[in-house]
Write a protein that holds these residues in place. Sequence first.
Motif, PDB file in Angstrom:
ATOM      1  N   PRO A 121       0.820  -1.219   0.000  1.00 18.82           N
ATOM      2  CA  PRO A 121       0.000   0.000   0.000  1.00 18.82           C
ATOM      3  C   PRO A 121       0.853   1.269   0.000  1.00 18.82           C
ATOM      4  O   PRO A 121       1.893   1.331   0.661  1.00 18.82           O
ATOM      5  CB  PRO A 121      -0.800  -0.102   1.309  1.00 18.82           C
ATOM      6  CG  PRO A 121      -0.722  -1.537   1.719  1.00 18.82           C
ATOM      7  CD  PRO A 121       0.583  -2.052   1.186  1.00 18.82           C
ATOM      8  N   PHE A 122       0.395   2.253  -0.736  1.00 20.05           N
ATOM      9  CA  PHE A 122       1.052   3.557  -0.773  1.00 20.05           C
ATOM     10  C   PHE A 122       1.174   4.131   0.640  1.00 20.05           C
ATOM     11  O   PHE A 122       2.204   4.678   1.037  1.00 20.05           O
ATOM     12  CB  PHE A 122       0.236   4.492  -1.674  1.00 20.05           C
ATOM     13  CG  PHE A 122       0.678   5.926  -1.642  1.00 20.05           C
ATOM     14  CD1 PHE A 122       1.786   6.352  -2.358  1.00 20.05           C
ATOM     15  CD2 PHE A 122      -0.034   6.877  -0.900  1.00 20.05           C
ATOM     16  CE1 PHE A 122       2.192   7.683  -2.333  1.00 20.05           C
ATOM     17  CE2 PHE A 122       0.364   8.204  -0.878  1.00 20.05           C
ATOM     18  CZ  PHE A 122       1.476   8.607  -1.595  1.00 20.05           C
ATOM     19  N   ASP A 123       0.116   3.963   1.422  1.00 17.54           N
ATOM     20  CA  ASP A 123       0.076   4.582   2.756  1.00 17.54           C
ATOM     21  C   ASP A 123       0.961   3.874   3.777  1.00 17.54           C
ATOM     22  O   ASP A 123       1.049   4.331   4.926  1.00 17.54           O
ATOM     23  CB  ASP A 123      -1.371   4.603   3.269  1.00 17.54           C
ATOM     24  CG  ASP A 123      -2.287   5.374   2.317  1.00 17.54           C
ATOM     25  OD1 ASP A 123      -1.806   6.345   1.714  1.00 17.54           O
ATOM     26  OD2 ASP A 123      -3.458   4.986   2.165  1.00 17.54           O
ATOM     27  N   SER A 124       1.606   2.783   3.409  1.00 11.04           N
ATOM     28  CA  SER A 124       2.454   2.059   4.368  1.00 11.04           C
ATOM     29  C   SER A 124       3.871   2.628   4.453  1.00 11.04           C
ATOM     30  O   SER A 124       4.662   2.209   5.301  1.00 11.04           O
ATOM     31  CB  SER A 124       2.536   0.576   3.988  1.00 11.04           C
ATOM     32  OG  SER A 124       3.309   0.401   2.803  1.00 11.04           O
ATOM     33  N   ILE A 125       4.199   3.582   3.596  1.00  4.79           N
ATOM     34  CA  ILE A 125       5.580   4.075   3.521  1.00  4.79           C
ATOM     35  C   ILE A 125       6.002   4.811   4.801  1.00  4.79           C
ATOM     36  O   ILE A 125       7.122   4.628   5.280  1.00  4.79           O
ATOM     37  CB  ILE A 125       5.764   4.956   2.264  1.00  4.79           C
ATOM     38  CG1 ILE A 125       5.713   4.051   1.024  1.00  4.79           C
ATOM     39  CG2 ILE A 125       7.073   5.731   2.311  1.00  4.79           C
ATOM     40  CD1 ILE A 125       5.750   4.772  -0.295  1.00  4.79           C
ATOM     41  N   ALA A 126       5.103   5.597   5.378  1.00  7.04           N
ATOM     42  CA  ALA A 126       5.439   6.291   6.634  1.00  7.04           C
ATOM     43  C   ALA A 126       5.726   5.268   7.734  1.00  7.04           C
ATOM     44  O   ALA A 126       6.657   5.431   8.535  1.00  7.04           O
ATOM     45  CB  ALA A 126       4.299   7.219   7.045  1.00  7.04           C
ATOM     46  N   ARG A 127       4.933   4.202   7.769  1.00  7.48           N
ATOM     47  CA  ARG A 127       5.160   3.141   8.762  1.00  7.48           C
ATOM     48  C   ARG A 127       6.498   2.445   8.525  1.00  7.48           C
ATOM     49  O   ARG A 127       7.199   2.081   9.470  1.00  7.48           O
ATOM     50  CB  ARG A 127       4.001   2.143   8.706  1.00  7.48           C
ATOM     51  CG  ARG A 127       4.036   1.096   9.815  1.00  7.48           C
ATOM     52  CD  ARG A 127       2.778   0.258   9.843  1.00  7.48           C
ATOM     53  NE  ARG A 127       2.656  -0.615   8.677  1.00  7.48           N
ATOM     54  CZ  ARG A 127       1.770  -0.458   7.705  1.00  7.48           C
ATOM     55  NH1 ARG A 127       0.924   0.558   7.746  1.00  7.48           N
ATOM     56  NH2 ARG A 127       1.712  -1.285   6.685  1.00  7.48           N
ATOM     57  N   GLN A 128       6.862   2.273   7.268  1.00  9.54           N
ATOM     58  CA  GLN A 128       8.141   1.647   6.936  1.00  9.54           C
ATOM     59  C   GLN A 128       9.318   2.471   7.464  1.00  9.54           C
ATOM     60  O   GLN A 128      10.296   1.925   7.962  1.00  9.54           O
ATOM     61  CB  GLN A 128       8.276   1.483   5.416  1.00  9.54           C
ATOM     62  CG  GLN A 128       7.431   0.368   4.820  1.00  9.54           C
ATOM     63  CD  GLN A 128       7.934  -1.004   5.211  1.00  9.54           C
ATOM     64  OE1 GLN A 128       9.096  -1.204   5.538  1.00  9.54           O
ATOM     65  NE2 GLN A 128       7.041  -1.977   5.187  1.00  9.54           N
ATOM     66  N   LEU A 129       9.207   3.789   7.361  1.00  5.60           N
ATOM     67  CA  LEU A 129      10.280   4.654   7.876  1.00  5.60           C
ATOM     68  C   LEU A 129      10.406   4.514   9.388  1.00  5.60           C
ATOM     69  O   LEU A 129      11.516   4.391   9.920  1.00  5.60           O
ATOM     70  CB  LEU A 129      10.021   6.114   7.502  1.00  5.60           C
ATOM     71  CG  LEU A 129      11.077   7.090   8.037  1.00  5.60           C
ATOM     72  CD1 LEU A 129      12.408   6.895   7.334  1.00  5.60           C
ATOM     73  CD2 LEU A 129      10.618   8.542   7.907  1.00  5.60           C
ATOM     74  N   ARG A 130       9.271   4.522  10.088  1.00  7.06           N
ATOM     75  CA  ARG A 130       9.305   4.391  11.557  1.00  7.06           C
ATOM     76  C   ARG A 130       9.924   3.059  11.979  1.00  7.06           C
ATOM     77  O   ARG A 130      10.727   3.002  12.910  1.00  7.06           O
ATOM     78  CB  ARG A 130       7.887   4.533  12.131  1.00  7.06           C
ATOM     79  CG  ARG A 130       7.320   5.936  12.040  1.00  7.06           C
ATOM     80  CD  ARG A 130       6.080   6.104  12.899  1.00  7.06           C
ATOM     81  NE  ARG A 130       4.982   5.235  12.472  1.00  7.06           N
ATOM     82  CZ  ARG A 130       4.075   5.567  11.559  1.00  7.06           C
ATOM     83  NH1 ARG A 130       4.137   6.761  10.964  1.00  7.06           N
ATOM     84  NH2 ARG A 130       3.107   4.736  11.240  1.00  7.06           N
TER      85      ARG A 130
END
Length: 506
Positions: free
Chosen positions: A454-463
């Motif tokens: 998902p596009f929206d998972s990128i912020a979670r990936q950074l964390r």
Amino acid sequence: MEVDKMEENDWKYHGEGNKSLVVSHVQLSRVLRLLKYPAEDSENPPQTAEQAFRQIQNIVDFSSNVMSSLLGEKFIHSGEVVKLPLEFVRQLSIKVQHQRPAWRCDKVMDIYSGCALCLPNLTSPALHQPTHTPPLCIEIKPKCGFLPSTKHVSKDIKTKVCRFCMHQHYKVANGKWKRRSLYCPLDLFSGNRQRMHFAIRHLIEEPQNNFKIFKGGQCIYSSKEGSDDSLDMNSLLHHLRPYFLYGNNRINSHMTGKTVLNDFIQVLVNALMSGGGGGDGGEVTDRPGEGRSFCEASLFNKERIRHGQKVFLSTFSDSADLGSQGLPSDSVLFRILQTQMLDTLDIEGLYPLYRRLEQHLHDFPKERTRLQIDGPYNEAFLEKLQKCSTEDSVEDAAAKVHQYRVAMTAKDCSIMVALVPSGEEENDDEGLSRRLRLPAFSYSVSILDLDPKPFDSIARQLRLDQKIVSCYLRTGGALPKGSLPTLPGIFAAAERDDCTLLFHPM
């Protein structure tokens, strides 16, 4: 398979991941993947039947139009969306519930849409007569096989220790696993047979979610998350031994456990190295700027340094071909690694582009469709991906985000290697006529778990990336006090038990 005559008793629980549950047919070589929802949504599904259908169709399209082009059609089984009778799905959900692991039951099976993804059952391929020796299927989740470039990361440790090895410390520290896996993906992707042998050995010793062995469709070897139960090496050797009794010098059961394991690993390395596509055998080399092909946390690397660049060989079979060699360009590992390397920026370099794109989509919501943020995953999406330029535009930012998402799928995919003993009957099925050296197996290699990220998972990936790196730096690479020590090597255990395994009943 007649959809209108579905019976829940014809299906059994097969396994599940974070987003879907899988059941397999008791006779046909077919599986169904059904969506899962959080348990709190069990009576109020978060999406309509039409949305569920589109979600599964997106998975099929992404696999067949995008990943198939990048990884090679011969490795991909995209499947098809099917609409199932709702009563069948409800009864199936009741039937499999008691077989599910307790820690997975925070989510429930989708019983409202009737949509599922129908795929071939790769753990039980239709390659053999039922009366003959069942196929062995080995599932490997190889993870990321390269180190990022220094110019895109803030912590130098990321260019020295691979993500998997650092993540192991984080998982043990947080109690997900009781002990650390000594497997390192850079060893498996190296194309050096010694390192690949070493990597698979450690996958067997501590499988976690990265290694499973199936026999005739039944899982005979795997790890349970959070468990400190020791793995049954006796049982594994008992299952493997009949497949490796060959040659005049190895009569009946007079093969040591160490020899059985070495032969098994050698056959698996051969299958992973042999793409079967008649390619030019080109070798994998580091990309300009990548620099390092060794992970400092790898035990193989530590032995290499300790012995003055001479690899420590005493644990390997004398008969195994362990020479150095690159990955053939038509091999499954080469294709996966090349696709992983679409992540040229690392999550740290990508995140500013993601934020810029996120703001653009907030200001201009209709742009989400034009930039294909949520698909459709068609030829136009693949073209955007492959024609990524260096221009400072929103289109270029979207293309780089798409590249990262595709690379993440390749970093999280699984490889399924089916091995069928070929001594009993010749089998000329397409993709299975290729032969490995003794012991003689026909084989097929497939790639699965190719869902779009998902596009929206990128912020979670950074964390998550920040937490993993900070945990590793804080501990200096040392494991927390509560963790269990690594198990004694499987080869040592096999040698110790050989006296009791010589005449194992069949």
